[in-house]
Write an enzyme that holds these catalytic residues in place. Structure first.
Site, mmCIF file in Angstrom:
data_model
loop_
_atom_site.group_PDB
_atom_site.id
_atom_site.type_symbol
_atom_site.label_atom_id
_atom_site.label_comp_id
_atom_site.label_asym_id
_atom_site.label_seq_id
_atom_site.Cartn_x
_atom_site.Cartn_y
_atom_site.Cartn_z
ATOM 1 N N LEU A 1 110.252 60.992 51.404
ATOM 2 C CA LEU A 1 109.960 60.645 52.788
ATOM 3 C C LEU A 1 110.751 61.635 53.635
ATOM 4 O O LEU A 1 111.919 61.890 53.352
ATOM 5 C CB LEU A 1 110.422 59.210 53.102
ATOM 6 C CG LEU A 1 109.631 58.077 52.456
ATOM 7 C CD1 LEU A 1 110.354 56.744 52.649
ATOM 8 C CD2 LEU A 1 108.224 57.993 53.043
ATOM 9 N N ASP A 2 110.125 62.202 54.666
ATOM 10 C CA ASP A 2 110.859 63.172 55.471
ATOM 11 C C ASP A 2 111.967 62.484 56.258
ATOM 12 O O ASP A 2 112.063 61.261 56.295
ATOM 13 C CB ASP A 2 109.907 63.978 56.368
ATOM 14 C CG ASP A 2 109.217 63.131 57.417
ATOM 15 O OD1 ASP A 2 109.918 62.431 58.179
ATOM 16 O OD2 ASP A 2 107.978 63.179 57.504
ATOM 17 N N GLU A 3 112.801 63.284 56.888
ATOM 18 C CA GLU A 3 114.011 62.773 57.541
ATOM 19 C C GLU A 3 113.711 61.684 58.567
ATOM 20 O O GLU A 3 114.458 60.712 58.704
ATOM 21 C CB GLU A 3 114.747 63.946 58.207
ATOM 22 C CG GLU A 3 116.102 63.601 58.756
ATOM 23 C CD GLU A 3 116.820 64.826 59.312
ATOM 24 O OE1 GLU A 3 117.964 64.657 59.776
ATOM 25 O OE2 GLU A 3 116.252 65.939 59.288
#
Length: 198
Positions: free
Chosen positions: A52-54
């Site tokens: 999951l991206d930041e």
């Protein structure tokens, strides 16, 4: 540990907003970032299954078993996301998402596979997040459930933007049979034995 048999460890994690889905930084630019490894004392060799991206939150699986990682990433397992988008998403836009849209990927174009998209009638019951999202005084927003079995880099965000409704918040709530449920940001639950996804 039985002689000749490796006992793998599995974890169910609620990745908070602002964390990277990795255990080590790859560059100097990331040295000040918050890392997944800071949430718990994970076993040696642990790896995140998918990412999951930041700015994205929610369900993340961590395992020491590379075969499970390959299985989940091999497009056999559904992943469901609750997605808040900017604007009142139209049925036409939902239909386009379901059929597949063209997004940028690795410097080229990629047509996403068909997926399931449902416009939610109520705001989902999710924990708050540290960075405030603008409210409806600045225009309407919509909540969607998007279920797909692939996972290109920032795919869901690119998909909603492609149909004119940028993502404001993205929370993964399910991977296969495993659900986020009532977990809270930063929660880590160790799962003993076999990790049943289907």
């Amino acid at each position: 540990m039985l002689l000749g048999k490796v006992i793998h460890k599995h974890y169910i994690v609620f990745k908070p907003y602002g964390f990277l889905s990795q255990f080590q930084t790859n560059s100097r630019q990331q040295q000040s970032k918050k890392l997944l490894g800071g949430l718990a004392d994970f076993s040696k060799g642990a790896m995140a299954i998918g990412r999951l991206d930041e700015k994205s939150e929610g369900l993340l699986l961590v395992t020491t078993d590379g075969k499970i990682s390959d299985f989940v990433n091999g497009q056999k397992v559904d992943k469901e996301y609750y997605v808040q988008v900017d604007g009142d998403m139209s049925s036409d836009a939902i239909g386009r998402l379901e059929k597949g849209v063209e997004i940028g990927f690795n410097g080229g174009k990629y047509l996403t596979k068909p997926c399931k998209v449902l416009k939610l009638s109520d705001v989902p019951d999710l924990p708050g997040r540290p960075k405030k999202i603008r409210d409806d005084r600045h225009g309407p927003t919509s909540w969607l459930s998007i279920t797909l079995n692939e996972g290109k880099f920032r795919q869901v965000r690119k998909m909603t933007s492609a149909v004119g409704f940028p993502t404001l918040r993205l929370v993964r709530v399910r991977i296969g049979k495993i659900k986020l449920g009532k977990m809270q940001p930063s929660d880590v639950v160790e799962v003993g034995g076999f990790l049943d996804l289907l």
